[in-house]
Design an enzyme around this catalytic site. Structure first.
Site, mmCIF file in Angstrom:
data_model
loop_
_atom_site.group_PDB
_atom_site.id
_atom_site.type_symbol
_atom_site.label_atom_id
_atom_site.label_comp_id
_atom_site.label_asym_id
_atom_site.label_seq_id
_atom_site.Cartn_x
_atom_site.Cartn_y
_atom_site.Cartn_z
ATOM 1 N N HIS A 160 1.247 5.377 6.458
ATOM 2 C CA HIS A 160 1.106 6.002 5.144
ATOM 3 C C HIS A 160 1.329 7.509 5.272
ATOM 4 O O HIS A 160 1.456 8.041 6.373
ATOM 5 C CB HIS A 160 -0.266 5.680 4.565
ATOM 6 C CG HIS A 160 -0.516 4.205 4.408
ATOM 7 N ND1 HIS A 160 -1.188 3.464 5.352
ATOM 8 C CD2 HIS A 160 -0.138 3.347 3.436
ATOM 9 C CE1 HIS A 160 -1.227 2.185 4.966
ATOM 10 N NE2 HIS A 160 -0.593 2.094 3.806
ATOM 11 N N ASP A 207 -3.379 6.304 11.634
ATOM 12 C CA ASP A 207 -2.460 5.781 10.625
ATOM 13 C C ASP A 207 -1.164 6.593 10.685
ATOM 14 O O ASP A 207 -1.121 7.751 10.295
ATOM 15 C CB ASP A 207 -3.099 5.901 9.236
ATOM 16 C CG ASP A 207 -2.203 5.365 8.120
ATOM 17 O OD1 ASP A 207 -1.084 4.906 8.419
ATOM 18 O OD2 ASP A 207 -2.624 5.405 6.950
ATOM 19 N N SER A 255 0.816 -1.218 0.000
ATOM 20 C CA SER A 255 0.000 0.000 0.000
ATOM 21 C C SER A 255 0.849 1.267 0.000
ATOM 22 O O SER A 255 0.370 2.334 -0.381
ATOM 23 C CB SER A 255 -0.930 0.008 1.216
ATOM 24 O OG SER A 255 -0.175 -0.033 2.414
#
Length: 537
Positions: free
Chosen positions: A505, A502, A249
């Site tokens: 990312h 998160d 990802s």
């Protein structure tokens, strides 16, 4: 004695040549002044430089860092002993053509080499598949978005004109990965509202993140300049070619950053499928593609020896066959992997189970290969396989392990990056033990692959070593701003526990855009190398 006496007449006559000589001297001095000014003009072609010398002012268009930016003081986070590189003006603000001026009196501090290790991470949050990309229907108005940026905060939607002198300023020998972060008031080349394709979880401004300063920090190598991303230059260099991002990802994160940067000069055509994302730029016949591959090696779920069905098995000495099937169509490949080696899996070498992560039934029997060793083996496997593929001769870029910044725990045990608004200061970085060892194993796998391929193939493998530089960017993650839900929790609870977030990312726009500036520079160097080679034969 009367004024009209002969003596006074003589004095008056004697005074006349003295006045003439005085005028001559004045004229000569004025001429010297203009000559001096002309010499300065030639020495400083920029008119603002000359006017600043004579009048103490600069060009009104010149961007200075005002004192009102005290919350974003120009911190030069130096990671190299070469301080002298900062004595020249930084690269131009591409949106305005004006230089970003940093006071030469600010001495960049030196990195502290004594850093403690923190508790290694164990897992990361489950990655999302390609279907989570949302395309906005109204790009100009940003309709349907929450917390849109003000119009005056939005940079020009067009890429700056290509400047060969700026792009060519980076010497091939320059190390892109040792340097510092500096605050650029010019801001990013796009906003979340000027890019219609990005994963909602990385749309930090659209999800309500209140600060924006993290968008403005740019990377400056110690020995050279890294130019702003030039979309037109990229499309020119890649004319008729395909760039593919392959991996997890974080590869998707980087691919979307690339699309956002290119989208500012041309809207691509979506030619993708569930098997492969593909975006086509008609003007230059450039394709941007992405293939999902969590580990970059062959994986399966069927029963194998004493490993039951349902547990992911990895054949560490076999590449992912989907990659090998697709790469003949690619000219440049950027690989991203590592974080999935924290997930449950079984490791197989030469048809023998040699280890596992979060799976090992016989505790009395030691594993031959743990998860970090398995990562290094996988890197060596995929690189050797790609370098020796008979129908692939493209440039392969290994982007090194992307650091996360979960403080106080892992993603699922209370780790947090909430409230981080600027890069970590020199001497304050606490190194992550897991990140350190993963980076080491990845570099080892890369070096082993390079050693084992033919000399003519070595130049087609490049290590884009971003890990240390991005260890300082704890401010660049979404944190709790992962969705546009107005009722989401963004503060710690009464018990002090942080909300789900998160810290792996990267926000877009944000630090991840720097990776594509580096990719463009590596492509430019590769193209220059090709030209030199062809001209010498």
């Amino acid at each position: 004695m009367a004024f009209g006496s002969p003596r006074n007449s003589i004095l008056a006559a004697a005074g006349f040549p003295r006045k003439v000589s005085t005028v001559a001297i004045a004229i000569g001095g004025l001429a010297s002044f203009f000559v001096f000014g002309l010499l300065l003009r030639l020495s400083y072609p920029n008119s603002s430089s000359v006017s600043g010398i004579f009048y103490g002012i600069g060009n009104p268009e010149q961007v200075h860092v005002p004192l009102s930016l005290s919350n974003h003081t120009v911190k030069i986070l130096q990671k190299s002993s070469d301080i002298n590189a900062f004595d020249k003006n930084l690269t131009s603000d591409s949106s305005s053509g004006s230089p970003v001026v940093v006071s030469k009196n600010i001495q960049p501090p030196v990195f502290d080499s004594d850093r403690k290790l923190e508790t290694p991470l164990t897992q990361e949050k489950e990655d999302m598949v390609s279907s989570d990309i949302t395309v906005k229907t109204d790009v100009q108005s940003g309709e349907g978005e929450t917390n849109v940026s003000k119009a005056e905060d939005t940079p020009s939607a067009s890429s700056p004109p290509h400047d060969d002198s700026e792009t060519a300023s980076v010497e091939p020998e320059c190390d892109l990965y040792q340097g510092s972060w500096f605050y650029d008031p010019g801001g990013p080349l796009y906003t979340n509202n000027s890019c219609p394709v990005l994963t909602q979880m990385q749309n930090c401004q659209g999800n309500g993140r209140p600060d924006k300063g993290y968008e403005n920090w740019r990377w400056k190598p110690s020995q050279c300049d890294l130019p702003r991303f030039d979309a037109r230059k990229f499309l020119e260099l890649m004319k008729g070619k395909t760039l593919a991002f392959i991996g997890d990802s974080v590869a998707r994160n980087q691919m979307e950053s690339m699309l956002c940067l290119l989208w500012q000069v041309e809207t691509p055509v979506n030619r993708g499928s569930r098997k492969m994302q593909r975006w086509y730029f008609k003007s230059s016949s450039v394709m941007i593609a992405r293939i999902w591959s969590s580990w970059l090696v062959h994986q399966f779920n069927e029963k194998f020896d004493y490993a039951p069905e349902g547990v992911t098995k990895l054949k560490l000495d076999l590449p992912d066959e989907r990659i090998m099937e697709a790469i003949p169509k690619f000219d440049v490949v950027v690989l991203s992997s590592g974080h999935w080696f924290a997930k449950q899996s079984v490791y197989i070498l030469k048809d023998e189970i040699v280890g596992g992560q979060l799976w090992w039934p016989d505790k009395s029997k030691p594993m031959k290969v743990n998860n970090v060793d398995a990562f290094g083996i996988s890197v060596e496997t995929i690189l050797k396989s790609m370098a020796t593929h008979p129908n692939y001769n493209g440039l392969t870029i290994v982007r090194t392990f992307s650091p996360d910044h979960y403080e106080g725990g892992a993603w699922n045990t209370g780790g947090s990056c909430t409230g981080k608004e600027e890069p970590i200061l020199p001497g304050k970085l606490v190194k992550n033990g897991f990140t350190e060892i993963m980076h080491e194993k990845q570099a080892t796998g890369y070096n082993l692959a390079v050693e084992k391929v033919a000399e003519n193939l070595k130049l087609k493998l490049k290590l884009m070593d971003i890990t240390e530089a991005f260890g300082y960017r704890h401010d660049g993650h979404p944190g709790p701003y992962r969705s546009p839900d107005p009722n989401k929790i963004t503060k710690r609870g009464p018990d002090g526990r942080p909300p789900p977030q998160d810290c792996l990312h990267w926000c877009m726009p944000g630090p991840v855009d720097t990776w594509n500036e580096m990719v463009l520079e590596l492509i430019r160097r590769d193209e220059e190398g090709r030209k030199r080679k062809s001209s010498s034969t």
